[in-house]
Design a protein around this motif. Structure first.
Motif, mmCIF file in Angstrom:
data_model
loop_
_atom_site.group_PDB
_atom_site.id
_atom_site.type_symbol
_atom_site.label_atom_id
_atom_site.label_comp_id
_atom_site.label_asym_id
_atom_site.label_seq_id
_atom_site.Cartn_x
_atom_site.Cartn_y
_atom_site.Cartn_z
ATOM 1 N N PRO A 15 -6.320 26.337 -32.114
ATOM 2 C CA PRO A 15 -5.042 26.970 -31.365
ATOM 3 C C PRO A 15 -5.167 27.880 -32.991
ATOM 4 C CG PRO A 15 -4.314 24.530 -30.907
ATOM 5 C CD PRO A 15 -6.107 24.547 -32.247
ATOM 6 N N VAL A 16 -4.600 28.150 -33.850
ATOM 7 C CA VAL A 16 -4.303 28.385 -34.532
ATOM 8 C C VAL A 16 -4.859 29.756 -34.985
ATOM 9 C CG1 VAL A 16 -3.304 28.699 -37.238
ATOM 10 C CG2 VAL A 16 -2.824 27.074 -35.792
ATOM 11 N N VAL A 17 -6.505 29.654 -34.828
ATOM 12 C CA VAL A 17 -6.867 30.634 -34.818
ATOM 13 C C VAL A 17 -7.416 31.239 -33.613
ATOM 14 C CG1 VAL A 17 -9.807 30.786 -35.203
ATOM 15 C CG2 VAL A 17 -9.348 29.798 -36.056
ATOM 16 N N LEU A 18 -7.617 30.931 -32.960
ATOM 17 C CA LEU A 18 -7.593 31.702 -31.780
ATOM 18 C C LEU A 18 -5.818 32.367 -31.693
ATOM 19 C CD1 LEU A 18 -8.788 31.660 -28.513
ATOM 20 C CD2 LEU A 18 -7.236 30.142 -27.879
ATOM 21 N N CYS A 19 -5.144 31.868 -31.689
ATOM 22 C CA CYS A 19 -4.171 32.726 -31.901
ATOM 23 C C CYS A 19 -4.015 33.875 -32.581
ATOM 24 C CB CYS A 19 -3.061 32.385 -32.383
ATOM 25 S SG CYS A 19 -2.068 30.717 -31.343
ATOM 26 N N VAL A 20 -4.697 33.685 -33.847
ATOM 27 C CA VAL A 20 -4.930 34.555 -35.424
ATOM 28 C C VAL A 20 -6.265 36.130 -34.211
ATOM 29 C CG1 VAL A 20 -6.189 35.602 -37.030
ATOM 30 C CG2 VAL A 20 -4.806 33.588 -36.852
ATOM 31 N N LEU A 21 -6.881 34.913 -33.664
ATOM 32 C CA LEU A 21 -8.221 36.477 -32.796
ATOM 33 C C LEU A 21 -7.473 37.043 -31.708
ATOM 34 C CD1 LEU A 21 -11.268 33.849 -32.872
ATOM 35 C CD2 LEU A 21 -11.293 36.115 -34.369
ATOM 36 N N ILE A 22 -6.981 36.667 -30.833
ATOM 37 C CA ILE A 22 -5.969 37.636 -29.894
ATOM 38 C C ILE A 22 -4.703 38.867 -30.911
ATOM 39 C CG2 ILE A 22 -4.583 37.476 -27.970
ATOM 40 C CD1 ILE A 22 -5.051 34.448 -27.372
ATOM 41 N N VAL A 23 -4.696 37.820 -32.153
ATOM 42 C CA VAL A 23 -3.720 39.019 -32.226
ATOM 43 C C VAL A 23 -4.878 40.228 -32.617
ATOM 44 C CG1 VAL A 23 -2.202 39.574 -34.212
ATOM 45 C CG2 VAL A 23 -2.236 37.804 -33.065
ATOM 46 N N LEU A 24 -5.838 40.112 -33.837
ATOM 47 C CA LEU A 24 -7.199 41.053 -33.831
ATOM 48 C C LEU A 24 -7.223 42.377 -32.788
ATOM 49 C CD1 LEU A 24 -8.593 38.804 -36.726
ATOM 50 C CD2 LEU A 24 -6.384 39.874 -36.692
ATOM 51 N N LEU A 25 -7.852 41.532 -31.840
ATOM 52 C CA LEU A 25 -8.374 41.781 -30.313
ATOM 53 C C LEU A 25 -7.346 42.959 -30.227
ATOM 54 C CD1 LEU A 25 -10.367 39.013 -29.006
ATOM 55 C CD2 LEU A 25 -11.214 41.243 -29.996
ATOM 56 N N GLY A 26 -6.050 42.556 -30.024
ATOM 57 C CA GLY A 26 -4.899 43.315 -29.679
ATOM 58 C C GLY A 26 -4.977 44.736 -30.443
ATOM 59 N N ALA A 27 -4.658 44.582 -31.683
ATOM 60 C CA ALA A 27 -4.399 45.482 -32.450
ATOM 61 C C ALA A 27 -5.768 47.315 -32.415
ATOM 62 C CB ALA A 27 -3.986 45.088 -33.923
ATOM 63 N N PHE A 28 -6.663 46.232 -33.149
ATOM 64 C CA PHE A 28 -8.193 46.734 -32.383
ATOM 65 C C PHE A 28 -7.838 47.496 -31.476
ATOM 66 C CE2 PHE A 28 -12.637 47.786 -30.786
ATOM 67 C CZ PHE A 28 -13.509 48.123 -31.702
ATOM 68 N N ALA A 29 -7.539 46.966 -29.471
ATOM 69 C CA ALA A 29 -7.708 47.590 -29.057
ATOM 70 C C ALA A 29 -6.541 49.021 -29.163
ATOM 71 C CB ALA A 29 -7.565 46.724 -27.500
ATOM 72 N N ALA A 30 -5.515 48.488 -29.115
ATOM 73 C CA ALA A 30 -5.120 49.588 -30.166
ATOM 74 C C ALA A 30 -5.189 50.693 -30.504
ATOM 75 C CB ALA A 30 -3.344 49.164 -30.077
ATOM 76 N N LEU A 31 -5.841 50.427 -31.458
ATOM 77 C CA LEU A 31 -6.271 51.746 -31.917
ATOM 78 C C LEU A 31 -6.870 52.471 -31.720
ATOM 79 C CD1 LEU A 31 -6.609 52.569 -35.103
ATOM 80 C CD2 LEU A 31 -7.983 50.639 -35.771
ATOM 81 N N ALA A 32 -8.606 51.484 -30.783
ATOM 82 C CA ALA A 32 -9.307 52.233 -30.334
ATOM 83 C C ALA A 32 -8.646 53.050 -29.048
ATOM 84 C CB ALA A 32 -9.921 50.975 -29.901
ATOM 85 N N VAL A 33 -7.692 52.694 -28.746
ATOM 86 C CA VAL A 33 -7.094 53.908 -27.083
ATOM 87 C C VAL A 33 -6.532 54.954 -28.411
ATOM 88 C CG1 VAL A 33 -5.284 54.175 -26.265
ATOM 89 C CG2 VAL A 33 -6.534 52.311 -25.790
ATOM 90 N N THR A 34 -5.546 54.283 -29.166
ATOM 91 C CA THR A 34 -5.205 55.581 -30.135
ATOM 92 C C THR A 34 -6.503 56.780 -30.152
ATOM 93 O OG1 THR A 34 -3.617 54.580 -30.830
ATOM 94 C CG2 THR A 34 -3.539 56.661 -31.834
ATOM 95 N N ARG A 35 -7.242 56.105 -31.260
ATOM 96 C CA ARG A 35 -7.895 57.234 -31.231
ATOM 97 C C ARG A 35 -9.018 57.772 -30.688
ATOM 98 N NH1 ARG A 35 -8.450 59.436 -36.847
ATOM 99 N NH2 ARG A 35 -10.970 59.407 -36.305
ATOM 100 N N ALA A 36 -9.762 57.156 -30.119
ATOM 101 C CA ALA A 36 -9.757 57.670 -28.400
ATOM 102 C C ALA A 36 -8.697 59.016 -27.471
ATOM 103 C CB ALA A 36 -9.737 56.828 -27.598
ATOM 104 N N ASP A 37 -7.226 58.411 -27.487
ATOM 105 C CA ASP A 37 -6.451 59.982 -26.997
ATOM 106 C C ASP A 37 -6.411 61.081 -28.479
ATOM 107 O OD1 ASP A 37 -5.632 58.733 -25.264
ATOM 108 O OD2 ASP A 37 -4.069 57.287 -25.688
ATOM 109 N N ALA A 38 -6.999 60.844 -29.396
ATOM 110 C CA ALA A 38 -6.933 61.867 -30.772
ATOM 111 C C ALA A 38 -8.374 62.507 -31.042
ATOM 112 C CB ALA A 38 -6.942 61.138 -31.800
#
Length: 270
Positions: free
Chosen positions: A102-125
């Motif tokens: 469960p700890v690894v799964l939580c970390v992966l979810i957080v990392l994927l969420g951060a990557f998705a936010a960064l990708a959206v920001t970069r795409a808008d830019a």
């Protein structure tokens, strides 16, 4: 008295050692002699008679490794072995993995969420960047189309023959739009006014061009051209040559036809 105490202690140790040994093993010879020997009687003096010699007259000394009884070994710490130990270790590994998952799964979810936010920001830019909207960098087919049509339009618009002005007039009416109509008229005003008297023939050839920008239905093209002007009014034709560099703004009209909407001579005049 000392000899008697030693003999008594010796009998006790030998009796304890004999009980610990297997029944088939015979007691040592020294132990039998000591057991069969008569116990001296203690007198008023508490000393043995002077006439006795040997082992009964001297104090006995125990030698290490002969009749001495080894002290009992300390109990060993129990260890898990065999199938029970393997099962316990496997259960511990499963428990550790079940806690860690469960700890690894939580970390992966957080990392994927951060990557998705960064990708959206970069795409808008990137979408907001003018360079990202420039199809001249991403669409070779459209770039080639704009470049080819612009070269043909420039050659037709800046070529003039006093004997046959109809092609120049047709090019001006079909290939120009917006402010480029008046700009072209001003640039060729002198040529048109002197063409009949000097029997002037103006020829323009595009030597190179480059598409700077394509944004939807608008584009900007940098043009390099060679111009030759021939006068046949005199006894001998006179020809002069000149090079020109300018930029044109083009827009797409009906269908896939691109028309020149602006001419930029970079302050060089006509």
């Amino acid at each position: 008295m000392s000899t008697t105490r030693h003999l008594v202690n010796r009998r006790r140790r030998l009796a304890h050692a004999g009980a610990a040994r297997p029944a088939t093993q015979a007691p040592p010879e020294r132990g039998r002699r000591a057991a069969n020997s008569p116990q001296p009687k203690s007198g008023s003096e508490g000393r043995p008679s002077k006439g006795k010699t040997g082992s009964e007259a001297r104090p006995l000394k125990l030698r290490a490794g002969s009749d001495a009884v080894a002290p009992p070994a300390s109990p060993a710490r129990p260890r898990l072995g065999g199938s029970a130990g393997s099962s316990a270790r496997e259960a511990f590994r499963v428990l550790r993995r079940s806690v860690r998952a469960p700890v690894v799964l939580c970390v992966l979810i957080v990392l994927l969420g951060a990557f998705a936010a960064l990708a959206v920001t970069r795409a808008d830019a990137l979408r907001s960047d003018p360079a990202a909207r420039n199809a001249a960098l991403t669409d070779p087919a459209r770039t080639s189309e704009v470049k080819g049509q612009t070269a043909k339009a420039v050659a037709a618009l800046f070529s003039y023959n006093y004997a046959d002005p109809a092609p120049a007039d047709k090019a001006a009416s079909t290939l120009l739009t917006g402010t480029a109509v008046q700009q072209h008229r001003d640039m060729l005003a002198t040529v048109r006014s002197q063409a009949k008297d000097q029997k002037l023939v103006l020829t323009t050839t595009v030597t190179d061009s480059g598409v700077e920008m394509i944004d939807g239905s608008r584009a900007r093209v940098l043009v390099y051209a060679d111009q030759s002007s021939t006068r046949t009014s005199g006894k001998k034709p006179e020809t002069s040559y000149a090079a020109a560099m300018f930029a044109v703004d083009v827009v797409r009209g009906s269908g896939s036809t691109w028309r020149i909407s602006g001419i930029d001579t970079f302050g060089q005049g006509s």
